[in-house]
Design an enzyme around this catalytic site. Structure first.
Site, PDB file in Angstrom:
ATOM      1  N   CYS A  58       0.823  -1.213   0.000  1.00  0.00           N
ATOM      2  CA  CYS A  58       0.000   0.000   0.000  1.00  0.00           C
ATOM      3  C   CYS A  58       0.858   1.264   0.000  1.00  0.00           C
ATOM      4  O   CYS A  58       1.983   1.260   0.476  1.00  0.00           O
ATOM      5  CB  CYS A  58      -0.872   0.032   1.246  1.00  0.00           C
ATOM      6  SG  CYS A  58      -1.769  -1.479   1.528  1.00  0.00           S
ATOM      7  N   ARG A  62       4.757   0.017  -6.224  1.00  0.00           N
ATOM      8  CA  ARG A  62       4.759  -0.778  -4.992  1.00  0.00           C
ATOM      9  C   ARG A  62       3.770  -1.936  -5.062  1.00  0.00           C
ATOM     10  O   ARG A  62       3.854  -2.863  -4.273  1.00  0.00           O
ATOM     11  CB  ARG A  62       4.405   0.116  -3.794  1.00  0.00           C
ATOM     12  CG  ARG A  62       5.432   1.190  -3.520  1.00  0.00           C
ATOM     13  CD  ARG A  62       4.924   2.153  -2.479  1.00  0.00           C
ATOM     14  NE  ARG A  62       4.675   1.478  -1.210  1.00  0.00           N
ATOM     15  CZ  ARG A  62       5.542   1.456  -0.209  1.00  0.00           C
ATOM     16  NH1 ARG A  62       6.676   2.088  -0.317  1.00  0.00           N
ATOM     17  NH2 ARG A  62       5.261   0.829   0.914  1.00  0.00           N
ATOM     18  N   TRP A  98      -3.184  -2.570  -1.279  1.00  0.00           N
ATOM     19  CA  TRP A  98      -2.868  -3.949  -1.672  1.00  0.00           C
ATOM     20  C   TRP A  98      -3.633  -4.818  -0.684  1.00  0.00           C
ATOM     21  O   TRP A  98      -3.321  -4.830   0.504  1.00  0.00           O
ATOM     22  CB  TRP A  98      -1.357  -4.179  -1.572  1.00  0.00           C
ATOM     23  CG  TRP A  98      -0.867  -5.473  -2.117  1.00  0.00           C
ATOM     24  CD1 TRP A  98      -0.585  -5.764  -3.420  1.00  0.00           C
ATOM     25  CD2 TRP A  98      -0.542  -6.654  -1.365  1.00  0.00           C
ATOM     26  NE1 TRP A  98      -0.113  -7.053  -3.524  1.00  0.00           N
ATOM     27  CE2 TRP A  98      -0.081  -7.626  -2.289  1.00  0.00           C
ATOM     28  CE3 TRP A  98      -0.591  -6.996   0.003  1.00  0.00           C
ATOM     29  CZ2 TRP A  98       0.328  -8.900  -1.902  1.00  0.00           C
ATOM     30  CZ3 TRP A  98      -0.188  -8.272   0.382  1.00  0.00           C
ATOM     31  CH2 TRP A  98       0.254  -9.197  -0.565  1.00  0.00           C
ATOM     32  N   ASN A 130      -1.462   1.975   6.096  1.00  0.00           N
ATOM     33  CA  ASN A 130      -0.615   0.870   5.629  1.00  0.00           C
ATOM     34  C   ASN A 130      -0.296   0.001   6.837  1.00  0.00           C
ATOM     35  O   ASN A 130      -0.056   0.526   7.920  1.00  0.00           O
ATOM     36  CB  ASN A 130       0.720   1.396   5.083  1.00  0.00           C
ATOM     37  CG  ASN A 130       0.572   2.061   3.738  1.00  0.00           C
ATOM     38  OD1 ASN A 130      -0.526   2.122   3.197  1.00  0.00           O
ATOM     39  ND2 ASN A 130       1.671   2.563   3.206  1.00  0.00           N
ATOM     40  N   GLY A 131      -0.243  -1.323   6.625  1.00  0.00           N
ATOM     41  CA  GLY A 131       0.082  -2.218   7.731  1.00  0.00           C
ATOM     42  C   GLY A 131      -1.076  -3.156   8.005  1.00  0.00           C
ATOM     43  O   GLY A 131      -2.025  -3.236   7.223  1.00  0.00           O
ATOM     44  N   GLU A 168      17.970 -16.848  -9.269  1.00  0.00           N
ATOM     45  CA  GLU A 168      17.552 -15.483  -9.594  1.00  0.00           C
ATOM     46  C   GLU A 168      16.917 -15.409 -10.993  1.00  0.00           C
ATOM     47  O   GLU A 168      15.906 -14.731 -11.195  1.00  0.00           O
ATOM     48  CB  GLU A 168      18.761 -14.542  -9.472  1.00  0.00           C
ATOM     49  CG  GLU A 168      18.533 -13.094  -9.855  1.00  0.00           C
ATOM     50  CD  GLU A 168      17.423 -12.395  -9.068  1.00  0.00           C
ATOM     51  OE1 GLU A 168      16.918 -12.948  -8.084  1.00  0.00           O
ATOM     52  OE2 GLU A 168      17.040 -11.285  -9.486  1.00  0.00           O
ATOM     53  N   LYS A 216      13.123 -14.158 -11.648  1.00  0.00           N
ATOM     54  CA  LYS A 216      12.775 -13.051 -12.559  1.00  0.00           C
ATOM     55  C   LYS A 216      11.692 -13.503 -13.531  1.00  0.00           C
ATOM     56  O   LYS A 216      10.722 -12.800 -13.772  1.00  0.00           O
ATOM     57  CB  LYS A 216      13.992 -12.574 -13.361  1.00  0.00           C
ATOM     58  CG  LYS A 216      15.001 -11.756 -12.626  1.00  0.00           C
ATOM     59  CD  LYS A 216      14.621 -10.312 -12.415  1.00  0.00           C
ATOM     60  CE  LYS A 216      13.986 -10.070 -11.084  1.00  0.00           C
ATOM     61  NZ  LYS A 216      14.740 -10.145  -9.903  1.00  0.00           N
ATOM     62  N   GLU A 224       8.263 -14.036 -11.754  1.00  0.00           N
ATOM     63  CA  GLU A 224       7.661 -12.770 -11.298  1.00  0.00           C
ATOM     64  C   GLU A 224       6.936 -12.017 -12.401  1.00  0.00           C
ATOM     65  O   GLU A 224       5.844 -11.522 -12.193  1.00  0.00           O
ATOM     66  CB  GLU A 224       8.770 -11.821 -10.807  1.00  0.00           C
ATOM     67  CG  GLU A 224       9.262 -12.052  -9.440  1.00  0.00           C
ATOM     68  CD  GLU A 224      10.159 -10.896  -9.006  1.00  0.00           C
ATOM     69  OE1 GLU A 224      11.236 -10.723  -9.593  1.00  0.00           O
ATOM     70  OE2 GLU A 224       9.771 -10.177  -8.088  1.00  0.00           O
ATOM     71  N   HIS A 283      18.998 -35.479  -9.489  1.00  0.00           N
ATOM     72  CA  HIS A 283      18.403 -36.126  -8.313  1.00  0.00           C
ATOM     73  C   HIS A 283      16.906 -35.852  -8.229  1.00  0.00           C
ATOM     74  O   HIS A 283      16.315 -35.987  -7.150  1.00  0.00           O
ATOM     75  CB  HIS A 283      19.117 -35.650  -7.048  1.00  0.00           C
ATOM     76  CG  HIS A 283      20.569 -35.985  -7.040  1.00  0.00           C
ATOM     77  ND1 HIS A 283      21.032 -37.270  -6.834  1.00  0.00           N
ATOM     78  CD2 HIS A 283      21.661 -35.229  -7.285  1.00  0.00           C
ATOM     79  CE1 HIS A 283      22.350 -37.267  -6.918  1.00  0.00           C
ATOM     80  NE2 HIS A 283      22.766 -36.042  -7.197  1.00  0.00           N
ATOM     81  N   LYS A 305       6.300  -4.002  -4.360  1.00  0.00           N
ATOM     82  CA  LYS A 305       7.717  -3.652  -4.397  1.00  0.00           C
ATOM     83  C   LYS A 305       8.355  -3.791  -3.028  1.00  0.00           C
ATOM     84  O   LYS A 305       9.432  -4.339  -2.895  1.00  0.00           O
ATOM     85  CB  LYS A 305       7.882  -2.224  -4.914  1.00  0.00           C
ATOM     86  CG  LYS A 305       9.332  -1.784  -5.049  1.00  0.00           C
ATOM     87  CD  LYS A 305      10.066  -2.602  -6.099  1.00  0.00           C
ATOM     88  CE  LYS A 305      11.527  -2.245  -6.192  1.00  0.00           C
ATOM     89  NZ  LYS A 305      12.282  -3.233  -6.974  1.00  0.00           N
TER      90      LYS A 305
END
Ligand code: AGP
Length: 608
Positions: A2, A27, A74, A100-101, A481, A485, A488, A504, A603
């Site tokens: 948020c 964000r 969010w 926010n929170g 990574e 990417k 995402e 394996h 973000k």
């Protein structure tokens, strides 16, 4: 997650609030809203969806007034609907709140408030805050907010307005960032300084448990025990150009291309050539304390966690210090035996990631020294750690981290050199490492030339549903990574694996529709990686190889090749990062994905 933007001054608030919200789009959010004080009333406009939808709504139903608050939400408690969007209003229009929170005890509070006659309109935890403030409102908005937050358990960054106090915005913070921006006869309140770039350069970062009140002429900050406290005014040194895409189609692409300069900035002033070592100003540990370090714990989340895995090898190779790498979300609840000579280093772009912050707080509680590698100046983690290093990557707007990662790896290499030179590393070895690091910005410029080859591979494979990323040693974290990417931003399922470990289990996934990206530049384990590549080819899996230019062996085996410059093993993550970022970018582009704002992601992840 948020975002909050507030404005009070002489100008119309609406356009300033909308632009601030647009700056926070990166964000991640799923609804947006605004409340202004118009005469003796609140004017509230909010909607599910993007800021563009809010903007459209405001064209039809403007929100006039020179003071207001706004929010991108969010969703946590309750779906992404118009009613759940912030601001939330209570007391018959007496207060509007953005938050926010997460309020952990909201269900209990809601029950009590409902029993007292409050009518709830949303499913959010935030609405309890609005009702609590309205209940305590009695001639003083700061006092009402102070009394309300006493009931709350959880985290909050709040901005509150009331038509009874026109021109005033009250903020409060616990665990969720809030920053004041100071202008001439105007003031701002935001959850993230990037919302203020171009409006003001003078900012004050609020601390946990503090409250603030701003109006066009003055600001005051209060501690939890009601004392007025002084605050340091920081200079925001971000360039307004950082907040726009320039000639690039997406922030992510712009940020990938910024990486050579980012490396220059991360290393600037930190190379001590005379002593063949690194130079750091803010570690807040003297040489004696640094020599006493017997163990390092690196803790982080996501891409920063992958940088930490590279850091592990760097510290071991250069400084011979045992290292453990821990997901911050796991580390915060474990209780590993750690002694006083352990240093815990949090790695974080945003400096606000809730799990990383909690892991560092837990370490401090146990008396351990904490350091932070952080990009955002003045962020909570940067302020709370005992010392640290700023990455100087500039604001990273794309949700998928690119340039901050590169800066993290460069700073970790330099830190490893610095600690190594205090121990066993010779002058000659130190000198060689410095020369190699200095060459990296130009080498990254050359690396960007792989863009054309990446596009060809993306064209060929953008339709697949699964992909494997395989590498060894320094490039195993890069396999993780590269896969992250791709997941995402393109929503393709991808797995990163140590190349040899693949047999394996995951080798069962290999077929002609599942390409494997092999990280195979020349280096210590090159032949070993080539054997693993053969194993995939033998099972009919297509191979995209990231390899050095003159590699005939790879040419003969791989289906597609992306060339990267030949660099020492420990620097390979930097050159390999570029094609992996570009590959994810182009695949996502071809699939029509929203690259800078991928679905479900935020973000900075400020909730647990
Ligand atoms: C990276 O592309 C991600 N969006 C994410 O994994 C990120 O790295 C993670 O949330 C940690 O963030 P931080 O570096 O700001 O702490």
């Amino acid at each position: 997650m948020c975002g909050i933007v507030g404005y009070t001054g002489r100008r119309e608030a609406e356009p300033i609030l909308l632009e601030g919200l647009a700056r926070l789009e990166y964000r991640g959010y799923d609804s947006a809203g605004i409340a202004t004080v118009t005469g003796a009333h609140l004017c509230v406009r909010k909607t599910a969806g993007r800021i563009a939808a809010l903007s459209k709504l405001l064209t039809k139903q403007p929100a006039p007034g020179t003071a207001g608050i706004s929010h991108t939400r969010w969703a946590t408690h309750g779906g992404a609907t118009d009613l759940n969007a912030h601001p939330h209003v209570a007391g018959d229009g007496a207060v509007a709140v953005v938050h926010n929170g997460v309020i952990e005890n909201y269900a209990v509070l809601k029950k009590q408030l409902e029993a007292d006659g409050c009518k709830f309109r949303s499913q959010t935890d935030t609405e309890v805050i609005a009702h609590l403030i309205a209940r305590h409102l009695n001639g003083d908005l700061v006092e009402a907010v102070r009394n309300a937050v006493r009931h709350l358990k959880g985290t909050y960054g709040l901005a509150v307005i009331s038509p009874h106090f026109p021109g005033q915005i009250v903020g409060a913070r616990l665990g969720s960032p809030l920053v004041l921006g100071l202008g001439e006869n105007e003031a701002y309140l935001a959850s993230d300084p990037s919302a203020l770039v171009g409006y003001t350069e003078r900012v004050i970062y609020l601390h946990d448990h503090q409250l603030c009140t701003v109006d066009p002429e003055r600001w005051d900050i209060f501690s939890a025990d009601q004392r007025k406290v002084s605050a340091q005014v920081h200079k925001l040194d971000w360039d307004p150009g950082d907040a726009d895409k320039g000639d690039f189609e997406h922030f992510m692409l712009k940020e990938i291309y910024e990486q050579p300069e980012v490396l220059e900035r991360a290393l600037a002033g930190r190379l001590d050539e005379a002593e063949a070592t690194g130079h750091f100003g803010g570690l807040n540990l003297d040489p004696q304390q640094l020599r006493q370090i017997e163990r390092i714990v690196l803790t982080a989340c996501g891409t920063s966690f992958h940088a930490a895995l590279i850091g592990e090898s760097l510290f071991e190779q250069f400084a011979r210090i045992p290292v453990e790498v821990e997901y911050a979300s796991e580390f915060r609840y474990r209780n590993p035996p750690l002694d006083r000579n352990t240093v815990v280093i949090g790695i974080t772009q945003s400096g606000e990631t809730a799990d990383t912050l909690a892991a560092l707080r837990e370490s401090k509680r146990k008396g351990l020294r904490t350091l932070a590698l952080c990009n955002v100046v003045g962020s909570t983690i940067a302020r709370e750690a005992d010392g640290g290093v700023y990455l100087h990557a500039g604001p990273e707007i794309g949700v998928a981290s690119t340039k901050a990662f590169t800066a993290q790896v460069a700073v970790l290499a330099l830190l490893a050199l610095y600690l190594g030179r205090m121990r066993h590393l010779s002058y000659g070895a130190g000198k060689r490492i410095i020369d190699e690091l200095k060459a990296m910005p130009n080498i990254l410029r050359q690396t960007l030339e792989c863009h054309r080859q990446v596009k060809v591979a993306a064209e060929k494979y953008h339709h697949v549903t699964n992909m494997l990323y395989l590498g060894r040693q320094y490039l195993y974290p890069m396999a993780l990574e590269g896969a992250l990417k791709l997941k995402e931003i393109s929503y393709i399922h991808a797995e990163g694996y140590p190349a040899a470990e693949m047999k394996h289990g995951p080798i069962a996934l290999v077929d002609e529709d599942t390409p494997s990206v092999f990280l195979a530049p020349h280096g210590a384990v090159y032949e070993k990686v080539m054997s693993n590549l053969e194993e995939i080819k033998a099972r009919g899996g297509p191979v995209i190889a990231v390899a050095c230019q003159d590699d005939e062996h790879v040419e003969a085996k791989a289906d597609d090749i992306i060339h990267v410059p030949n660099v020492p093993d420990y620097l390979q993550p930097l050159v390999v990062a570029v094609p992996l970022q570009l590959l994810a970018y182009h695949i996502a582009l071809l699939r029509g994905c929203d690259i800078d704002k991928p679905r479900n992601l935020a973000k900075s992840v400020t909730v647990e």
